[in-house]
Design an enzyme around this catalytic site. Structure first.
Site, PDB file in Angstrom:
ATOM      1  N   LYS A  16       0.838  -1.214   0.000  1.00 52.35           N
ATOM      2  CA  LYS A  16       0.000   0.000   0.000  1.00 52.35           C
ATOM      3  C   LYS A  16       0.873   1.264   0.000  1.00 52.35           C
ATOM      4  O   LYS A  16       0.644   2.191  -0.778  1.00 52.35           O
ATOM      5  CB  LYS A  16      -0.925   0.020   1.230  1.00 52.35           C
ATOM      6  CG  LYS A  16      -1.803  -1.207   1.360  1.00 52.35           C
ATOM      7  CD  LYS A  16      -2.663  -1.159   2.609  1.00 52.35           C
ATOM      8  CE  LYS A  16      -1.913  -1.164   3.920  1.00 52.35           C
ATOM      9  NZ  LYS A  16      -1.161  -2.429   4.198  1.00 52.35           N
ATOM     10  N   ARG A  91      -9.104   1.209   9.814  1.00 47.71           N
ATOM     11  CA  ARG A  91      -8.732  -0.185  10.014  1.00 47.71           C
ATOM     12  C   ARG A  91      -9.714  -0.939  10.894  1.00 47.71           C
ATOM     13  O   ARG A  91      -9.498  -2.115  11.168  1.00 47.71           O
ATOM     14  CB  ARG A  91      -7.378  -0.232  10.711  1.00 47.71           C
ATOM     15  CG  ARG A  91      -6.244  -0.725   9.834  1.00 47.71           C
ATOM     16  CD  ARG A  91      -5.005  -0.420  10.617  1.00 47.71           C
ATOM     17  NE  ARG A  91      -3.885  -1.211  10.337  1.00 47.71           N
ATOM     18  CZ  ARG A  91      -2.816  -0.764   9.669  1.00 47.71           C
ATOM     19  NH1 ARG A  91      -2.826   0.432   9.137  1.00 47.71           N
ATOM     20  NH2 ARG A  91      -1.781  -1.517   9.551  1.00 47.71           N
ATOM     21  N   ARG A 130      11.902  -5.977   4.277  1.00 45.80           N
ATOM     22  CA  ARG A 130      11.716  -4.519   4.150  1.00 45.80           C
ATOM     23  C   ARG A 130      12.773  -3.755   4.951  1.00 45.80           C
ATOM     24  O   ARG A 130      13.133  -4.134   6.063  1.00 45.80           O
ATOM     25  CB  ARG A 130      10.332  -4.117   4.659  1.00 45.80           C
ATOM     26  CG  ARG A 130      10.149  -2.592   4.705  1.00 45.80           C
ATOM     27  CD  ARG A 130       8.730  -2.162   4.857  1.00 45.80           C
ATOM     28  NE  ARG A 130       8.033  -2.823   5.921  1.00 45.80           N
ATOM     29  CZ  ARG A 130       6.709  -2.816   6.049  1.00 45.80           C
ATOM     30  NH1 ARG A 130       5.969  -2.169   5.162  1.00 45.80           N
ATOM     31  NH2 ARG A 130       6.136  -3.436   7.041  1.00 45.80           N
ATOM     32  N   ARG A 163      12.056  -2.148  10.743  1.00 41.71           N
ATOM     33  CA  ARG A 163      11.052  -1.805  11.733  1.00 41.71           C
ATOM     34  C   ARG A 163      10.955  -2.900  12.790  1.00 41.71           C
ATOM     35  O   ARG A 163      11.047  -4.080  12.481  1.00 41.71           O
ATOM     36  CB  ARG A 163       9.673  -1.639  11.051  1.00 41.71           C
ATOM     37  CG  ARG A 163       9.453  -0.272  10.485  1.00 41.71           C
ATOM     38  CD  ARG A 163       8.239  -0.166   9.590  1.00 41.71           C
ATOM     39  NE  ARG A 163       7.013  -0.779  10.068  1.00 41.71           N
ATOM     40  CZ  ARG A 163       5.863  -0.766   9.386  1.00 41.71           C
ATOM     41  NH1 ARG A 163       5.798  -0.159   8.199  1.00 41.71           N
ATOM     42  NH2 ARG A 163       4.790  -1.355   9.863  1.00 41.71           N
ATOM     43  N   ARG A 174       0.245  -9.470  13.348  1.00 43.61           N
ATOM     44  CA  ARG A 174      -0.361  -8.392  12.544  1.00 43.61           C
ATOM     45  C   ARG A 174      -1.351  -8.973  11.526  1.00 43.61           C
ATOM     46  O   ARG A 174      -2.403  -8.383  11.266  1.00 43.61           O
ATOM     47  CB  ARG A 174       0.729  -7.586  11.825  1.00 43.61           C
ATOM     48  CG  ARG A 174       1.481  -6.666  12.773  1.00 43.61           C
ATOM     49  CD  ARG A 174       2.776  -6.159  12.177  1.00 43.61           C
ATOM     50  NE  ARG A 174       2.599  -5.322  11.013  1.00 43.61           N
ATOM     51  CZ  ARG A 174       3.600  -4.979  10.186  1.00 43.61           C
ATOM     52  NH1 ARG A 174       4.824  -5.410  10.413  1.00 43.61           N
ATOM     53  NH2 ARG A 174       3.348  -4.217   9.163  1.00 43.61           N
TER      54      ARG A 174
END
Ligand code: AP5
Length: 222
Positions: A16, A91, A130, A163, A174
């Protein structure tokens, strides 16, 4: 292109943020990421950041009352004539209802919701690879989208980090959180005839082409 108001929905790691940045660069959309906003608040040690930090590290959603006010305030600051993308907000159903009410009172309703879809195995591969820039919010991937120089942001030369919530065990939480609390928004926006699905499993350029096609069809009012 019309000044479209869009939501990017989808599980963590479906791209996203990557696509929101590409659309901003290409069409001049303003992109507002709830995750980036919360990480900035946490890094600054603000009250909102302190309230959010524990939930984020655990892979859980921060309470609606913490995120909703700050996102509605951020949206209110976006120039009325400009297109925008909300990345990661809403969300939960209460967030979606609060957003609808806030946008209705400003006569700026949502034009479309893009739901980025991909299977869990690829999500875990993308998220664990990532690397992120804490200064400008840019994201890279050591396997798929590496920076030009290892561990250095192409945009602002800051050192990239992994992260804290990108560890595999947190990613699993998550994904569960997404299924329980965010996936019901798919039906919410389907009922309002706003939902378009994007296959997020291809290369970044393929997903950009699919995203642009979806946005252009919304622009034509389809
Ligand atoms: P947030 O930052 O919003 O995390 P997320 O939704 O889990 O999304 P991600 O940032 O993980 O992924 P993305 O879909 O943007 O993917 P990306 O483009 O980076 O939220 C973090 C936390 O904040 C939440 O867990 C929660 O605690 C809190 N929070 C935030 N909003 C909230 C809200 N509204 N309510 C309550 N709590 C909230 O891509 C992923 C990787 O893949 C990158 O490495 C990228 O380079 C790579 N990549 C992207 N596209 C491709 C492609 N097509 N091919 C190959 N690699 C690709």
């Amino acid at each position: 292109m019309r000044a479209l108001r869009l939501i990017f929905l989808g599980a963590p790691g479906t791209g996203k943020g990557t696509q929101a940045k590409r659309l901003s660069d290409r069409f001049g959309f303003d992109a507002l990421s709830s995750g980036h906003l919360l990480r900035t608040e946490a890094a600054a040690g603000s009250e909102i950041g302190r309230k959010a930090e524990g939930y984020m590290k655990a892979g859980e959603l921060v309470p609606d009352e913490v995120i909703t006010g700050v996102m509605l305030a951020g949206i209110a600051q976006l120039p009325g004539e400009r297109a925008f993308i909300l990345d990661g907000f809403p969300r939960t159903l209460p967030q979606a209802e609060a957003l609808d009410a806030g946008l209705a009172s400003a006569d700026r309703p949502i034009d479309g919701v893009l739901d980025f879809q991909m299977d869990d195995a690829l999500i875990i591969r993308r998220i664990t690879g990532r690397r992120s820039c804490n200064r400008c919010g840019a994201t890279y991937n050591i396997e798929f989208l590496p920076p030009k120089a290892a561990d250095i942001c192409d945009e602002c030369s800051e050192r990239l980090i992994q992260r804290a919530d990108d560890r595999e065990d947190v990613v699993v939480t998550r994904l569960e959180t997404y299924r329980e609390q965010t996936a019901p928004l798919v039906a919410y926006y389907q009922e309002r005839d706003l939902l378009q699905t994007v296959d997020a499993s291809g290369s970044a350029d393929e997903v950009t082409a699919a995203t642009v096609a979806a946005v252009e069809s919304l622009d034509r009012g389809e």
